[in-house]
Write a protein that holds these residues in place. Structure first.
Motif, PDB file in Angstrom:
ATOM      1  N   SER A 154       0.846  -1.190   0.000  1.00 51.63           N
ATOM      2  CA  SER A 154       0.000   0.000   0.000  1.00 51.63           C
ATOM      3  C   SER A 154       0.882   1.241   0.000  1.00 51.63           C
ATOM      4  O   SER A 154       2.005   1.227   0.503  1.00 51.63           O
TER       5      SER A 154
ATOM      6  N   VAL B 127      -3.788   6.306   1.375  1.00 50.26           N
ATOM      7  CA  VAL B 127      -5.226   6.131   1.543  1.00 50.26           C
ATOM      8  C   VAL B 127      -5.996   7.209   0.789  1.00 50.26           C
ATOM      9  O   VAL B 127      -7.065   6.954   0.223  1.00 50.26           O
TER      10      VAL B 127
ATOM     11  N   ALA C 205      -6.273   6.777  -2.910  1.00 54.31           N
ATOM     12  CA  ALA C 205      -6.029   5.355  -2.658  1.00 54.31           C
ATOM     13  C   ALA C 205      -5.028   4.817  -3.682  1.00 54.31           C
ATOM     14  O   ALA C 205      -5.375   4.595  -4.845  1.00 54.31           O
TER      15      ALA C 205
END
Length: 307
Positions: free
Chosen positions: A42, A45, A48
């Motif tokens: 990742s 956020v 995203a």
């Protein structure tokens, strides 16, 4: 700039456990493309964002460089065969395989633990790899499944650490709220604790006696009868993807005969295998001595009924 032996460096990198994904898209001709990757991570956020990296020598490089969308299929611990299927090079990995289509017709693999459908956001140089950054447009998660893990060159499973509850509370607190009684009566905790303690001692003995790692031990054990095994069969027995298996075979070196199709121990390799099996036999005897013979035999019968 320092230079390192690639196999040794990959072994160092494998000490950091990762999940296992299959990244999918379509090439310019519309054919489905997929490859296994553990480099997923990742990034952000908001927005995203995720990333993964692809070898510049990969068969599917151009397809991923030019695609508008791709999908990240995060595999569950029941999908080792799927990981192996998409870890190969060049062949039609989708032949005879059912899937659905997502954004940009990127293939979505059935029963994946989670799926991220991504727009190709940006591509960065990363040495012998390209770093692919994707913007997450849609996602899906399958509840009550566990991720497939790649650690120290082998597939593994993720589960709560058997000591996590012990470390979170002191003994008085545990007795007060009854957690000690719960742990002492919880089957999965007992099985996990027994495995971790017993395997740690066993693998240390193998390494001390012969310098053999757990991955190497599994190969020696599978080949100890002197018969050759195909790479496909051995790959399943030792729970390693093909590239990691080839690295382990290279570590064993001259103690095996390897012709790219089958693997067989040499005479020297057989001698080492027999020594390892003797260590394993002695350790099993030590474990069985902790209980009477009837209890030990019944324990093994009971465990076999559980899987």
């Amino acid at each position: 700039m320092p230079t390192f032996e690639p196999k040794a460096l990959r072994q160092v990198f494998s000490q950091f456990p990762t999940g296992v994904t299959v990244i999918t898209t379509r090439n310019a001709e519309g054919a489905p493309i997929g490859m296994t990757a553990s480099s997923f991570n990742s990034v952000s956020v908001d927005p995203a964002l995720i990333l993964w990296s692809i070898d510049k020598g990969a068969y599917s490089l151009e397809a991923f460089k030019d695609c508008d969308y791709f999908a990240v299929n995060i595999l569950s611990d029941q999908q080792i065969a799927l990981s192996n299927r998409f870890a190969g090079r060049g062949e039609d990995k989708f032949h005879g395989f059912e899937y659905t289509n997502g954004l940009g017709d990127s293939p979505l693999l059935p029963e994946a633990l989670a799926q991220l459908q991504c727009k190709n956001w940006s591509i960065y140089e990363g040495g012998d790899h390209l770093i692919m950054v994707g913007e997450v447009i849609d996602y899906k998660i399958t509840e009550n499944e566990r991720p497939l893990v790649f650690s120290q060159g082998s597939y593994a499973q993720a589960s709560p650490h058997y000591d996590s509850l012990n470390n979170s509370l002191d003994a008085n607190q545990m007795e007060t709220i009854g957690q000690r009684e719960f742990l002492d009566d919880h089957l999965l905790y007992l099985l996990r604790a027994a495995y971790n303690q017993l395997s740690e001692v066993f693998y240390q003995r193998l390494n001390t006696a012969t310098g053999v790692s757990p991955d190497m031990w599994r190969i020696y054990a599978c080949l100890a009868d002197g018969q050759p095994l195909s790479l496909d069969v051995l790959e399943g027995f030792v729970m390693q993807p093909r590239d990691a298996l080839l690295d382990t075979l290279a570590s064993i070196g001259s103690n095996i005969h390897f012709d790219n199709e089958t693997v067989q121990l040499t005479d020297k390799g057989m001698q080492i295998a027999q020594k390892l099996l003797m260590i394993e036999k002695e350790y099993k005897q030590e474990v069985s001595n902790r209980v009477d013979d009837n209890s030990y035999a019944e324990m093994k019968r009971t465990l076999r009924k559980l899987f």
